[in-house]
Write an enzyme that holds these catalytic residues in place. Structure first.
Site, PDB file in Angstrom:
ATOM      1  N   ALA A   1       0.462 -16.913 -12.490  1.00  0.00           N
ATOM      2  CA  ALA A   1       0.484 -16.997 -11.031  1.00  0.00           C
ATOM      3  C   ALA A   1       0.380 -15.611 -10.392  1.00  0.00           C
ATOM      4  O   ALA A   1       0.765 -14.607 -10.991  1.00  0.00           O
ATOM      5  CB  ALA A   1       1.758 -17.697 -10.569  1.00  0.00           C
TER       6      ALA A   1
ATOM      7  N   PHE B   1       0.949 -12.818  -6.907  1.00  0.00           N
ATOM      8  CA  PHE B   1       2.100 -12.389  -6.106  1.00  0.00           C
ATOM      9  C   PHE B   1       2.126 -13.004  -4.722  1.00  0.00           C
ATOM     10  O   PHE B   1       3.176 -13.030  -4.077  1.00  0.00           O
ATOM     11  CB  PHE B   1       2.093 -10.851  -5.955  1.00  0.00           C
ATOM     12  CG  PHE B   1       1.036 -10.340  -4.995  1.00  0.00           C
ATOM     13  CD1 PHE B   1       1.276 -10.296  -3.627  1.00  0.00           C
ATOM     14  CD2 PHE B   1      -0.193  -9.909  -5.463  1.00  0.00           C
ATOM     15  CE1 PHE B   1       0.311  -9.836  -2.741  1.00  0.00           C
ATOM     16  CE2 PHE B   1      -1.167  -9.458  -4.586  1.00  0.00           C
ATOM     17  CZ  PHE B   1      -0.910  -9.421  -3.212  1.00  0.00           C
TER      18      PHE B   1
ATOM     19  N   LYS C   1       4.042 -18.019 -16.495  1.00  0.00           N
ATOM     20  CA  LYS C   1       4.206 -16.570 -16.308  1.00  0.00           C
ATOM     21  C   LYS C   1       4.015 -16.257 -14.822  1.00  0.00           C
ATOM     22  O   LYS C   1       2.885 -16.155 -14.340  1.00  0.00           O
ATOM     23  CB  LYS C   1       3.203 -15.757 -17.126  1.00  0.00           C
ATOM     24  CG  LYS C   1       3.580 -14.263 -17.174  1.00  0.00           C
ATOM     25  CD  LYS C   1       2.413 -13.357 -17.466  1.00  0.00           C
ATOM     26  CE  LYS C   1       1.667 -12.939 -16.230  1.00  0.00           C
ATOM     27  NZ  LYS C   1       2.458 -12.099 -15.266  1.00  0.00           N
TER      28      LYS C   1
ATOM     29  N   GLU D   1       4.886 -10.554 -12.076  1.00  0.00           N
ATOM     30  CA  GLU D   1       6.018  -9.681 -12.346  1.00  0.00           C
ATOM     31  C   GLU D   1       6.558  -9.030 -11.069  1.00  0.00           C
ATOM     32  O   GLU D   1       7.660  -8.493 -11.056  1.00  0.00           O
ATOM     33  CB  GLU D   1       5.626  -8.597 -13.360  1.00  0.00           C
ATOM     34  CG  GLU D   1       4.588  -7.587 -12.885  1.00  0.00           C
ATOM     35  CD  GLU D   1       3.164  -8.119 -12.958  1.00  0.00           C
ATOM     36  OE1 GLU D   1       2.240  -7.355 -12.611  1.00  0.00           O
ATOM     37  OE2 GLU D   1       2.961  -9.283 -13.357  1.00  0.00           O
ATOM     38  N   ARG D   2       5.784  -9.108  -9.979  1.00  0.00           N
ATOM     39  CA  ARG D   2       6.243  -8.527  -8.707  1.00  0.00           C
ATOM     40  C   ARG D   2       7.190  -9.455  -7.949  1.00  0.00           C
ATOM     41  O   ARG D   2       7.993  -8.987  -7.142  1.00  0.00           O
ATOM     42  CB  ARG D   2       5.037  -8.207  -7.815  1.00  0.00           C
ATOM     43  CG  ARG D   2       4.118  -7.143  -8.387  1.00  0.00           C
ATOM     44  CD  ARG D   2       2.897  -7.000  -7.492  1.00  0.00           C
ATOM     45  NE  ARG D   2       2.020  -5.932  -7.938  1.00  0.00           N
ATOM     46  CZ  ARG D   2       0.860  -5.609  -7.364  1.00  0.00           C
ATOM     47  NH1 ARG D   2       0.463  -6.306  -6.299  1.00  0.00           N
ATOM     48  NH2 ARG D   2       0.123  -4.633  -7.815  1.00  0.00           N
TER      49      ARG D   2
ATOM     50  N   SER E   1      -6.894 -12.353  -8.974  1.00  0.00           N
ATOM     51  CA  SER E   1      -8.066 -11.530  -8.665  1.00  0.00           C
ATOM     52  C   SER E   1      -9.261 -11.921  -9.512  1.00  0.00           C
ATOM     53  O   SER E   1      -9.130 -12.545 -10.565  1.00  0.00           O
ATOM     54  CB  SER E   1      -7.745 -10.061  -8.899  1.00  0.00           C
ATOM     55  OG  SER E   1      -7.602  -9.807 -10.294  1.00  0.00           O
TER      56      SER E   1
ATOM     57  N   CYS F   1      -5.986 -15.934  -0.404  1.00  0.00           N
ATOM     58  CA  CYS F   1      -7.362 -16.112  -0.863  1.00  0.00           C
ATOM     59  C   CYS F   1      -8.155 -16.988   0.109  1.00  0.00           C
ATOM     60  O   CYS F   1      -9.377 -17.039   0.053  1.00  0.00           O
ATOM     61  CB  CYS F   1      -7.404 -16.711  -2.263  1.00  0.00           C
ATOM     62  SG  CYS F   1      -6.782 -18.400  -2.359  1.00  0.00           S
TER      63      CYS F   1
ATOM     64  N   GLU G   1     -13.378  -8.109  -1.148  1.00  0.00           N
ATOM     65  CA  GLU G   1     -12.248  -8.810  -0.537  1.00  0.00           C
ATOM     66  C   GLU G   1     -11.185  -7.780  -0.171  1.00  0.00           C
ATOM     67  O   GLU G   1     -10.623  -7.118  -1.042  1.00  0.00           O
ATOM     68  CB  GLU G   1     -11.669  -9.849  -1.501  1.00  0.00           C
ATOM     69  CG  GLU G   1     -10.553 -10.673  -0.904  1.00  0.00           C
ATOM     70  CD  GLU G   1     -10.006 -11.719  -1.862  1.00  0.00           C
ATOM     71  OE1 GLU G   1      -9.450 -12.720  -1.389  1.00  0.00           O
ATOM     72  OE2 GLU G   1     -10.126 -11.521  -3.096  1.00  0.00           O
TER      73      GLU G   1
END
Length: 531
Positions: A179, A181, A205, A208-209, A258, A313, A413
């Site tokens: 996933a 952030f 998962k 991590e942010r 991304s 997005c 983007e």
């Protein structure tokens, strides 16, 4: 005084985080940070890793915790737990699985505001937007509760004499999700509830942010009655992604993020024989026709371009003003100026900070590239300052006009609160611009003419189209259908396609001869071969 209040608020949220899935610390200092745990086989466990990633509050850039990069043994243990629990979970009745997720959706409703607070602390978006993040994920969980209809197979009796054919759906096994952030609750909830209600087990998962929301959601799922091992959570960066792509026991991967990461995961996972669905980058266009409802259209453009600080997005980051609609630009600028930039937990905030200092620099550099390449900067939010949050990653609403399709600020983007504006004389020119762009996530047209709307919907090569709807994300009974460079894979997220992704069809062809059902008298004579 304000700094003290911020620390107090951070401590309150951190105390919430540390309730189960963080290791609490005696103080809130850089040397003793709350540490996010792993979730393996129904237990929140401390990692034995020596590699950690700091979690920052984007409004202050203060470190508020840390997350482990799981070791190889820990990741293997998580997959092993998924694999072992699958044997029982796949055979659990579909009604029992449904009941767990019926309880789960209620627990998410009950705790929605608490999850939103965690999201705002770690990700930066406003509390109202964070609540929307959770709510849109909750809608997918609610839809997953209709699994008894979604999993129905097909039957065709009497395909030939005494022969029937029927299909049913079976779970794949261990599935995994990676996933981003920007939606700490919604995107994980796109993934593991749909997979699990279909009978799969899941390795998650989170980014991590922003791990806190996912860890909270895992605890709520456990409280809903999900058996140990049906959901496992690891943390990490590149090593964890490679592990998921390569591990032979993982059968399918769901990814949102991304383009660079998405292309890598799709290729590496596919080479390993896995199913992969990969939602990636976007460049979403809003085409404004001169006959559109002006008041509504300007409000929609401003909200869709700058909401969530542009970190979506599906952000409507590009406006194409057609014909006389070009005259609306001054009013568009004035409305954007009125948006309030502040920390996400502050009353009245319309947009919060970007996720990191690096993200802010990238956004500012792309704006500068537009100026250098000939665009006109009519609203510059790069120097915005928020009182009491001077170290935050804030960028205010920014508008570039006279943008051409060859400019870097158009081709890339931006993923920030930046609206690039192009102008055309005709609808046909606007459609050509949109179709030349490689992305196909979403687009919108603003018009009061039904024929114009219909023409646009049919000719534009984009997977999700809104008519007077700036962010046309489908509700969960449909599927998220981004296309072209915005998606890799054959089957999209949630809805019917989500069920198809997480299940395998099995077809049974059976023959039962009619005469075998006829009652006969016992044979008392010795049978003879060949008769």
């Amino acid at each position: 005084m304000q700094l003290a209040l911020r620390w107090s608020g951070a401590r309150r949220i951190t105390a919430l985080l540390c309730n189960t899935w963080c290791s609490p610390s005696s103080s809130f200092s850089s040397s003793s940070m709350p540490t996010t745990k792993l979730f393996i086989n129904g237990k929140f466990v401390d990692s034995k890793t020596t590699k950690w990633v700091d979690i920052h509050n984007p409004a202050t850039n203060e470190t508020i915790g840390r997350v482990p990069e799981a070791t190889q043994d820990e990741m293997e243990a998580a997959v092993s737990s998924c694999k072992q629990s699958f044997k029982v979970w796949a055979e659990t009745s579909i009604l029992s699985r449904q009941q767990i997720f019926l309880r789960y959706q209620q627990l998410i409703k009950d705790n929605l505001k608490e999850i939103a607070k965690i999201i705002t602390l770690e990700q930066g978006k406003t509390l109202a937007d964070a609540e929307g993040d959770v709510f849109r994920g909750l809608q997918v969980v609610e839809h997953a509760c209709s699994v008894t209809s979604l999993m129905l197979g097909e039957t065709l009796p009497s395909v030939t004499k005494d022969m029937d054919t029927y299909t049913f759906r079976l779970p794949l096994g261990v599935c995994a999700g990676i996933a981003p952030f920007n939606f700490p609750a919604m995107i994980p909830l796109w993934m593991f509830p749909m997979a699990m209600v279909c009978g799969n087990t899941f390795l998650m998962k989170p980014s991590e942010r922003v791990p806190g929301a996912t860890m909270f959601l895992a605890k709520l799922l456990q409280d809903s009655g999900a058996p140990d091992g049906t959901l496992n959570i690891i943390h990490g960066q590149h090593a964890a992604v490679k592990f998921i792509c390569d591990h032979p026991d993982i059968k399918a991967i769901s990814f949102v993020g991304s383009n660079q990461a998405g292309e890598y995961i799709y290729e590496r996972g596919s080479i390993s024989g896995k199913r992969v669905q990969s939602n990636m980058g976007a460049k979403n266009h809003g085409v404004v026709m001169p006959d559109a409802n002006k008041e509504n259209t300007l409000n929609q453009l401003v909200g869709a371009a700058f909401g969530a600080a542009g970190q979506r997005c599906m952000a409507l980051s590009t406006a194409i003003l057609v014909g006389n609609a070009r005259g609306w630009l001054p009013e568009l600028i004035e409305r954007a100026k009125k948006l309030r930039v502040n920390a996400g937990d502050q009353p009245g905030a319309d947009l919060g900070p970007l996720i990191s200092a690096g993200a802010k620099k990238r956004v500012c550099d792309l704006v500068e590239s537009g100026v250098k390449e000939g665009a006109e900067l009519v609203l510059d939010g790069r120097s915005v300052r928020v009182k009491g949050y001077e170290n935050g990653n804030f960028v205010g609403p920014t508008i570039l006009t006279k943008v051409k399709p060859n400019m870097t600020c158009y081709k890339e983007e931006v993923f920030g609160p930046v609206l690039v504006v192009l102008e055309t004389e005709t609808l046909a020119e606007a459609i050509e611009i949109v179709n030349r762009n490689p992305y196909g996530n979403g687009t919108a047209i603003f018009t009061t003419n039904g024929a114009t709307a219909r023409k646009y919907c049919h000719l534009v090569d984009v997977g999700q189209v809104g008519v007077n709807v700036p962010i046309p994300v489908p509700l969960p009974m449909f599927s998220f259908t981004g296309s072209r460079a915005s998606f890799r894979g054959d089957t999209n997220f949630y809805g019917k396609q989500g069920v198809q992704f997480y299940t395998q069809l099995k077809t049974i062809t059976s023959q039962w001869n009619e005469e075998d059902a006829t009652m006969t008298s016992p044979a008392v004579v010795m049978p003879t071969m060949g008769h």
